[in-house]
Design an enzyme around this catalytic site. Structure first.
Site, PDB file in Angstrom:
ATOM      1  N   ASP A 105       0.840  -1.197   0.000  1.00 12.23           N
ATOM      2  CA  ASP A 105       0.000   0.000   0.000  1.00 12.23           C
ATOM      3  C   ASP A 105       0.875   1.247   0.000  1.00 12.23           C
ATOM      4  O   ASP A 105       1.834   1.333   0.792  1.00 12.23           O
ATOM      5  CB  ASP A 105      -0.880  -0.028   1.255  1.00 12.23           C
ATOM      6  CG  ASP A 105      -2.042   0.953   1.198  1.00 12.23           C
ATOM      7  OD1 ASP A 105      -1.900   2.016   0.574  1.00 12.23           O
ATOM      8  OD2 ASP A 105      -3.087   0.640   1.803  1.00 12.23           O
ATOM      9  N   ALA A 116      -3.903   5.059  -7.779  1.00 14.68           N
ATOM     10  CA  ALA A 116      -5.025   5.926  -7.431  1.00 14.68           C
ATOM     11  C   ALA A 116      -6.322   5.136  -7.459  1.00 14.68           C
ATOM     12  O   ALA A 116      -6.471   4.187  -8.230  1.00 14.68           O
ATOM     13  CB  ALA A 116      -5.136   7.103  -8.404  1.00 14.68           C
ATOM     14  N   GLU A 117      -7.244   5.544  -6.604  1.00 17.37           N
ATOM     15  CA  GLU A 117      -8.642   5.171  -6.800  1.00 17.37           C
ATOM     16  C   GLU A 117      -9.184   6.137  -7.845  1.00 17.37           C
ATOM     17  O   GLU A 117      -9.020   7.348  -7.728  1.00 17.37           O
ATOM     18  CB  GLU A 117      -9.425   5.315  -5.491  1.00 17.37           C
ATOM     19  CG  GLU A 117      -8.996   4.356  -4.400  1.00 17.37           C
ATOM     20  CD  GLU A 117      -9.484   2.937  -4.646  1.00 17.37           C
ATOM     21  OE1 GLU A 117     -10.363   2.761  -5.518  1.00 17.37           O
ATOM     22  OE2 GLU A 117      -9.000   2.018  -3.982  1.00 17.37           O
ATOM     23  N   THR A 177      -5.121  13.847 -13.894  1.00 14.91           N
ATOM     24  CA  THR A 177      -6.245  13.777 -14.821  1.00 14.91           C
ATOM     25  C   THR A 177      -6.759  15.167 -15.176  1.00 14.91           C
ATOM     26  O   THR A 177      -6.659  16.097 -14.361  1.00 14.91           O
ATOM     27  CB  THR A 177      -7.392  12.968 -14.189  1.00 14.91           C
ATOM     28  OG1 THR A 177      -8.574  13.083 -14.989  1.00 14.91           O
ATOM     29  CG2 THR A 177      -7.729  13.466 -12.793  1.00 14.91           C
ATOM     30  N   ASP A 178      -7.344  15.291 -16.371  1.00 14.50           N
ATOM     31  CA  ASP A 178      -7.944  16.571 -16.752  1.00 14.50           C
ATOM     32  C   ASP A 178      -9.184  16.888 -15.919  1.00 14.50           C
ATOM     33  O   ASP A 178      -9.654  18.025 -15.906  1.00 14.50           O
ATOM     34  CB  ASP A 178      -8.285  16.592 -18.247  1.00 14.50           C
ATOM     35  CG  ASP A 178      -9.270  15.517 -18.679  1.00 14.50           C
ATOM     36  OD1 ASP A 178      -9.748  14.735 -17.836  1.00 14.50           O
ATOM     37  OD2 ASP A 178      -9.561  15.439 -19.900  1.00 14.50           O
ATOM     38  N   GLU A 179      -9.708  15.908 -15.191  1.00 11.95           N
ATOM     39  CA  GLU A 179     -10.911  16.145 -14.388  1.00 11.95           C
ATOM     40  C   GLU A 179     -10.679  17.142 -13.261  1.00 11.95           C
ATOM     41  O   GLU A 179     -11.637  17.685 -12.709  1.00 11.95           O
ATOM     42  CB  GLU A 179     -11.450  14.826 -13.838  1.00 11.95           C
ATOM     43  CG  GLU A 179     -11.936  13.881 -14.925  1.00 11.95           C
ATOM     44  CD  GLU A 179     -12.628  12.645 -14.387  1.00 11.95           C
ATOM     45  OE1 GLU A 179     -13.463  12.782 -13.469  1.00 11.95           O
ATOM     46  OE2 GLU A 179     -12.335  11.544 -14.886  1.00 11.95           O
ATOM     47  N   TYR A 235     -13.669  12.201  -6.570  1.00 14.05           N
ATOM     48  CA  TYR A 235     -12.448  11.666  -7.193  1.00 14.05           C
ATOM     49  C   TYR A 235     -11.553  12.792  -7.686  1.00 14.05           C
ATOM     50  O   TYR A 235     -10.357  12.845  -7.378  1.00 14.05           O
ATOM     51  CB  TYR A 235     -12.819  10.734  -8.351  1.00 14.05           C
ATOM     52  CG  TYR A 235     -11.692  10.551  -9.348  1.00 14.05           C
ATOM     53  CD1 TYR A 235     -10.482   9.990  -8.955  1.00 14.05           C
ATOM     54  CD2 TYR A 235     -11.824  10.966 -10.673  1.00 14.05           C
ATOM     55  CE1 TYR A 235      -9.423   9.847  -9.858  1.00 14.05           C
ATOM     56  CE2 TYR A 235     -10.794  10.820 -11.576  1.00 14.05           C
ATOM     57  CZ  TYR A 235      -9.593  10.267 -11.169  1.00 14.05           C
ATOM     58  OH  TYR A 235      -8.561  10.132 -12.059  1.00 14.05           O
ATOM     59  N   ALA A 240     -11.513  15.877  -6.871  1.00 11.74           N
ATOM     60  CA  ALA A 240     -11.025  16.715  -5.774  1.00 11.74           C
ATOM     61  C   ALA A 240      -9.804  16.091  -5.104  1.00 11.74           C
ATOM     62  O   ALA A 240      -8.857  16.796  -4.728  1.00 11.74           O
ATOM     63  CB  ALA A 240     -12.133  16.932  -4.750  1.00 11.74           C
ATOM     64  N   LYS A 298      -7.641  14.060  -6.579  1.00  9.82           N
ATOM     65  CA  LYS A 298      -6.514  14.165  -7.510  1.00  9.82           C
ATOM     66  C   LYS A 298      -5.974  15.592  -7.540  1.00  9.82           C
ATOM     67  O   LYS A 298      -4.752  15.806  -7.594  1.00  9.82           O
ATOM     68  CB  LYS A 298      -6.928  13.712  -8.906  1.00  9.82           C
ATOM     69  CG  LYS A 298      -7.176  12.226  -9.033  1.00  9.82           C
ATOM     70  CD  LYS A 298      -5.948  11.380  -8.705  1.00  9.82           C
ATOM     71  CE  LYS A 298      -4.863  11.508  -9.760  1.00  9.82           C
ATOM     72  NZ  LYS A 298      -3.715  10.602  -9.466  1.00  9.82           N
ATOM     73  N   ASN A 338      -8.596   7.894 -21.165  1.00  2.97           N
ATOM     74  CA  ASN A 338      -7.808   6.827 -21.789  1.00  2.97           C
ATOM     75  C   ASN A 338      -8.694   5.677 -22.251  1.00  2.97           C
ATOM     76  O   ASN A 338      -9.741   5.404 -21.663  1.00  2.97           O
ATOM     77  CB  ASN A 338      -6.796   6.262 -20.796  1.00  2.97           C
ATOM     78  CG  ASN A 338      -5.538   7.091 -20.678  1.00  2.97           C
ATOM     79  OD1 ASN A 338      -4.427   6.558 -20.622  1.00  2.97           O
ATOM     80  ND2 ASN A 338      -5.669   8.403 -20.603  1.00  2.97           N
ATOM     81  N   ASN A 386     -20.684  11.531 -25.498  1.00  2.00           N
ATOM     82  CA  ASN A 386     -20.916  10.136 -25.110  1.00  2.00           C
ATOM     83  C   ASN A 386     -21.855   9.442 -26.091  1.00  2.00           C
ATOM     84  O   ASN A 386     -21.747   8.230 -26.308  1.00  2.00           O
ATOM     85  CB  ASN A 386     -21.484  10.075 -23.690  1.00  2.00           C
ATOM     86  CG  ASN A 386     -20.442  10.372 -22.635  1.00  2.00           C
ATOM     87  OD1 ASN A 386     -19.250  10.454 -22.930  1.00  2.00           O
ATOM     88  ND2 ASN A 386     -20.883  10.550 -21.405  1.00  2.00           N
TER      89      ASN A 386
END
Length: 330
Positions: free
Chosen positions: A66, A88-89, A130-132, A154, A156, A158, A184, A253
């Site tokens: 871990d 990462a999660e 990530t771009d998020e 998620y 937040a 990152k 990806n 989408n």
């Protein structure tokens, strides 16, 4: 004399991390040769089979553990020159259902690695993000100067990890470099993400869910191009810099669903329109001018070819993904 770079890859049994490891070790010994240790907890998305192609390579080692374990992390970091932090999660829906694991792994785990890197004088620390973290935008594209405005738990976590990593560069002088990729796709992706989820369900004759009106837009990046960009950042990037890595194919989408249905020989009768995700970002788009101009990055895999190859891989590798689906159902 050619020195061997000893690289610790966290999360190296996951989709992107394992692709990076397989790619890195696919090059014979020579100038800039490497030795790679993977540290992975083997949660539901970590799959040892992802590393089978390099399992017998004398330059490869695997440690199950871990990133939040300071004793283990300290020992491993002391034995390596560079850290590639993929662990990462990463599933937005899971983070909405419960954010605790995301905070612990993505934030506390990153801090544990950074402390060890600082203590043991690691040469380079690459934070894979990530771009998020940028949030959502209606038009244009984000540059690396854009402030982070994450909307999901998620994203937040990152964004928090990115800021923490960059603070270690600014405060302590640690050579930290951050990459922020778009969506990806490719082989070996755990079938909870949209492309493998749709493909595996369609290949099994099942149905697929489309959130809301299907107009949410994402930029699609083949994992080959992502790891090529990451490697450019590791070898040529600037300390303290953030680099966006995109694929240059923006699709709604609904458009993506059209492509996937056609590739799997299905039609829209197999699509269920479901309620939209909470806080669902409408559009992501990254400006890749910095990594292109500084490091020479260009995405090489056109989307039509990459998607066809990806669908073919899942069609031909049921032995890889069917056990994962059974495990997820338990």
């Amino acid at each position: 004399m050619n020195t061997v770079r000893r690289i610790l890859v966290t999360g190296g049994a996951g989709f992107i991390g394992s692709h990076y490891v397989r790619t890195l070790l696919g090059t014979p010994d020579g100038p800039g040769r490497v030795e790679v240790t993977v540290l992975d907890k083997l949660t539901y998305a970590g799959n040892p089979a992802n590393l089978d192609p390099v399992r017998d390579d004398r330059r490869f080692a695997f440690v199950r553990g871990d990133v939040r374990d300071p004793e283990l992390v300290g020992k491993l970091v002391s034995e390596h020159d560079e850290i590639m932090h993929f662990a990462a999660e990463s599933h937005v829906d899971r983070s909405i259902a419960g954010a605790a694991d995301f905070v612990l792994t993505n934030v506390v785990g990153t801090q544990t690695l950074l402390d060890a890197a600082l203590r043991h004088g690691v040469r380079t620390f690459v934070q894979i993000s990530t771009d998020e973290v940028y949030g959502s935008l209606d038009s244009g594209s984000w540059t690396e100067e854009e402030p982070v405005r994450p909307n999901s738990p998620y994203a937040a976590t990152k964004a928090s990890a990115d800021l923490l990593a960059l603070s270690y560069h600014r405060t302590h002088g640690l050579d930290v470099r951050v990459t922020r990729c778009s969506n990806n796709y490719g082989p070996y992706q755990f079938p909870e993400k949209v492309v493998p989820l749709f493909v595996t369900r369609l290949l099994d004759g099942g149905r697929v869910p489309l959130y809301g009106d299907g107009s949410h837009v994402r930029d699609w990046l083949h994992v080959d191009d992502h790891v090529a960009g990451v490697e450019l950042v590791r070898t040529k990037g600037r300390p303290g810099a953030v680099y966006n890595i995109g694929g240059g194919t923006e699709l709604s989408n609904r458009q993506l669903t059209d492509f996937l249905l056609a590739a799997c020989g299905a039609d829209w009768s197999r699509v269920d329109h479901v309620a939209d995700r909470k806080g669902h970002d409408r559009r992501y788009s990254v400006d890749c001018g910095l990594i292109r101009d500084e490091l020479g990055y260009r995405p090489a895999k056109d989307f039509a070819t990459g998607l066809a190859e990806t669908v073919a891989w899942y069609r031909e590798n049921r032995a890889w993904w069917e056990p994962l689906l059974r495990r997820a159902e338990r």
